[in-house]
Structures are given as C-alpha cells and as structure tokens.
Design a protein around this motif. Structure first.
Motif, mmCIF file in Angstrom:
data_model
loop_
_atom_site.group_PDB
_atom_site.id
_atom_site.type_symbol
_atom_site.label_atom_id
_atom_site.label_comp_id
_atom_site.label_asym_id
_atom_site.label_seq_id
_atom_site.Cartn_x
_atom_site.Cartn_y
_atom_site.Cartn_z
ATOM 1 N N LYS A 1 2.770 13.258 -10.618
ATOM 2 C CA LYS A 1 3.987 14.464 -10.929
ATOM 3 C C LYS A 1 4.495 14.442 -12.408
ATOM 4 O O LYS A 1 4.528 15.397 -12.930
ATOM 5 C CB LYS A 1 4.899 14.033 -9.942
ATOM 6 C CG LYS A 1 6.156 15.162 -10.126
ATOM 7 C CD LYS A 1 7.337 15.049 -9.049
ATOM 8 C CE LYS A 1 8.089 16.002 -9.185
ATOM 9 N NZ LYS A 1 9.194 15.874 -8.200
ATOM 10 N N GLN A 2 4.532 13.202 -12.783
ATOM 11 C CA GLN A 2 5.025 12.903 -14.175
ATOM 12 C C GLN A 2 4.005 13.422 -15.473
ATOM 13 O O GLN A 2 4.428 13.952 -16.250
ATOM 14 C CB GLN A 2 5.583 11.443 -14.589
ATOM 15 C CG GLN A 2 6.796 10.962 -13.751
ATOM 16 C CD GLN A 2 6.928 9.373 -13.908
ATOM 17 O OE1 GLN A 2 6.005 8.751 -14.057
ATOM 18 N NE2 GLN A 2 8.367 9.181 -13.686
ATOM 19 N N GLN A 3 2.679 13.042 -14.989
ATOM 20 C CA GLN A 3 1.453 13.446 -15.930
ATOM 21 C C GLN A 3 1.609 15.180 -15.962
ATOM 22 O O GLN A 3 1.314 15.544 -16.936
ATOM 23 C CB GLN A 3 0.443 13.121 -15.291
ATOM 24 C CG GLN A 3 -0.688 13.190 -16.403
ATOM 25 C CD GLN A 3 -0.434 12.604 -17.688
ATOM 26 O OE1 GLN A 3 -0.090 11.506 -17.812
ATOM 27 N NE2 GLN A 3 -0.561 13.461 -18.641
ATOM 28 N N LYS A 4 1.770 16.005 -14.788
ATOM 29 C CA LYS A 4 1.748 17.262 -14.943
ATOM 30 C C LYS A 4 2.906 17.605 -15.451
ATOM 31 O O LYS A 4 2.770 18.778 -16.265
ATOM 32 C CB LYS A 4 1.638 17.851 -13.407
ATOM 33 C CG LYS A 4 0.568 17.514 -12.488
ATOM 34 C CD LYS A 4 0.698 18.086 -11.211
ATOM 35 C CE LYS A 4 -0.795 17.627 -10.621
ATOM 36 N NZ LYS A 4 -0.423 18.107 -9.036
ATOM 37 N N THR A 5 4.133 17.128 -15.396
ATOM 38 C CA THR A 5 5.223 17.421 -16.205
ATOM 39 C C THR A 5 4.918 17.199 -17.832
ATOM 40 O O THR A 5 5.342 18.238 -18.367
ATOM 41 C CB THR A 5 6.453 16.686 -15.827
ATOM 42 O OG1 THR A 5 6.737 16.929 -14.221
ATOM 43 C CG2 THR A 5 7.857 17.176 -16.588
ATOM 44 N N LEU A 6 4.258 15.981 -18.074
ATOM 45 C CA LEU A 6 4.112 15.857 -19.539
ATOM 46 C C LEU A 6 3.227 16.801 -20.196
ATOM 47 O O LEU A 6 3.287 17.349 -21.165
ATOM 48 C CB LEU A 6 3.624 14.383 -19.828
ATOM 49 C CG LEU A 6 4.654 13.178 -19.611
ATOM 50 C CD1 LEU A 6 3.810 11.825 -19.551
ATOM 51 C CD2 LEU A 6 5.638 13.437 -20.804
ATOM 52 N N ASN B 1 4.082 5.381 -5.982
ATOM 53 C CA ASN B 1 3.914 5.422 -7.273
ATOM 54 C C ASN B 1 2.812 6.328 -7.598
ATOM 55 O O ASN B 1 3.168 6.811 -8.800
ATOM 56 C CB ASN B 1 3.737 3.909 -7.641
ATOM 57 C CG ASN B 1 4.798 2.890 -7.475
ATOM 58 O OD1 ASN B 1 6.025 3.396 -7.397
ATOM 59 N ND2 ASN B 1 4.606 1.579 -7.518
ATOM 60 N N LYS B 2 1.900 6.310 -7.236
ATOM 61 C CA LYS B 2 0.528 7.318 -7.643
ATOM 62 C C LYS B 2 0.882 8.832 -7.717
ATOM 63 O O LYS B 2 0.868 9.373 -8.635
ATOM 64 C CB LYS B 2 -0.598 7.067 -6.813
ATOM 65 C CG LYS B 2 -1.909 7.740 -7.303
ATOM 66 C CD LYS B 2 -3.157 7.366 -6.843
ATOM 67 C CE LYS B 2 -4.327 8.144 -7.369
ATOM 68 N NZ LYS B 2 -4.332 9.005 -8.180
ATOM 69 N N THR B 3 1.836 9.048 -6.448
ATOM 70 C CA THR B 3 2.042 10.447 -6.596
ATOM 71 C C THR B 3 3.232 10.885 -7.501
ATOM 72 O O THR B 3 2.911 11.746 -8.196
ATOM 73 C CB THR B 3 2.931 10.539 -4.983
ATOM 74 O OG1 THR B 3 1.852 10.206 -3.968
ATOM 75 C CG2 THR B 3 3.261 11.935 -4.935
ATOM 76 N N GLN C 1 0.819 -1.196 -0.158
ATOM 77 C CA GLN C 1 0.100 -0.077 -0.074
ATOM 78 C C GLN C 1 0.895 1.156 0.179
ATOM 79 O O GLN C 1 0.477 2.126 -0.783
ATOM 80 C CB GLN C 1 -1.003 -0.050 1.228
ATOM 81 C CG GLN C 1 -2.008 -1.131 1.053
ATOM 82 C CD GLN C 1 -2.800 -0.707 -0.018
ATOM 83 O OE1 GLN C 1 -3.350 0.367 -0.557
ATOM 84 N NE2 GLN C 1 -3.549 -1.815 -0.628
ATOM 85 N N SER C 2 2.129 1.026 0.559
ATOM 86 C CA SER C 2 2.927 2.469 0.736
ATOM 87 C C SER C 2 3.517 2.704 -0.613
ATOM 88 O O SER C 2 3.539 3.714 -1.135
ATOM 89 C CB SER C 2 3.883 2.153 1.733
ATOM 90 O OG SER C 2 5.133 3.182 1.770
ATOM 91 N N MET C 3 3.697 1.633 -1.263
ATOM 92 C CA MET C 3 4.605 1.616 -2.594
ATOM 93 C C MET C 3 3.528 2.070 -3.613
ATOM 94 O O MET C 3 3.684 2.968 -4.296
ATOM 95 C CB MET C 3 4.869 0.180 -3.075
ATOM 96 C CG MET C 3 6.355 -0.130 -2.294
ATOM 97 S SD MET C 3 7.120 -1.378 -2.793
ATOM 98 C CE MET C 3 5.992 -2.854 -2.874
ATOM 99 N N ILE C 4 2.297 1.726 -3.564
ATOM 100 C CA ILE C 4 1.140 2.157 -4.432
ATOM 101 C C ILE C 4 0.882 3.404 -4.129
ATOM 102 O O ILE C 4 0.747 4.076 -5.107
ATOM 103 C CB ILE C 4 -0.024 1.110 -4.181
ATOM 104 C CG1 ILE C 4 0.119 -0.320 -4.572
ATOM 105 C CG2 ILE C 4 -1.257 1.904 -4.920
ATOM 106 C CD1 ILE C 4 -1.008 -0.956 -4.408
ATOM 107 N N GLY C 5 0.963 4.127 -2.969
ATOM 108 C CA GLY C 5 0.764 5.479 -2.826
ATOM 109 C C GLY C 5 1.814 6.289 -3.346
ATOM 110 O O GLY C 5 1.846 7.357 -3.940
#
Length: 72
Positions: free
Chosen positions: A47-52, A41-43, A35-39
């Motif tokens: 961030k990558q989508q905003k950069t794109l 990764n989502k963050t 769950q920690s890794m999923i959170g």
C-alpha cells in the motif's frame, strides 16, 4: 516502627496470591503470529509503495506543468 516493616511484607505476601500463571507459548503459536505479522507488513508495504508511486507521478506532472508554463 514495627508496623512500618510488617506492612511491606504483608503487601508482598497478599499480592503473591493474585498472580496467575499463563499457558506456555509453543513454537507453533510463535510461528503463526510471525506469519500473520509478515502478511500484514507485506500488505502495508504494498500500500505504501502504491502511494509513493502515485506521489511520484503527481510530482512528475507538476514538473511538466512548470516546464510548459515557462514555455508560454
């Protein structure tokens, strides 16, 4: 010759005393880690989508500028 065969065995037995046991991993530990890794990764993906999106907007602005420059 005898010392050469005894040395590896002695090292094997001496190193066996250094090994320490670990506590068993439970399903709840694994689930919490996932769950920690999923959170995280989502963050990162957000961030990558905003950069794109920003790069796409910058590319569009550059294309518009080229178009307007050709008209002049």
């Amino acid at each position: 010759m005898k010392g050469i065969t005894i040395l590896p065995l002695a090292l094997l037995f001496l190193s066996a005393g250094v090994v320490k046991s670990q506590a068993p991993v439970t399903d709840t530990d694994v689930a919490a880690s996932l769950q920690s890794m999923i959170g995280s990764n989502k963050t990162l993906i957000d961030k990558q989508q905003k950069t794109l999106d920003a790069l796409d907007a910058l590319d569009q602005a550059a294309q518009d500028l080229k178009t307007f420059a050709k008209r002049s």
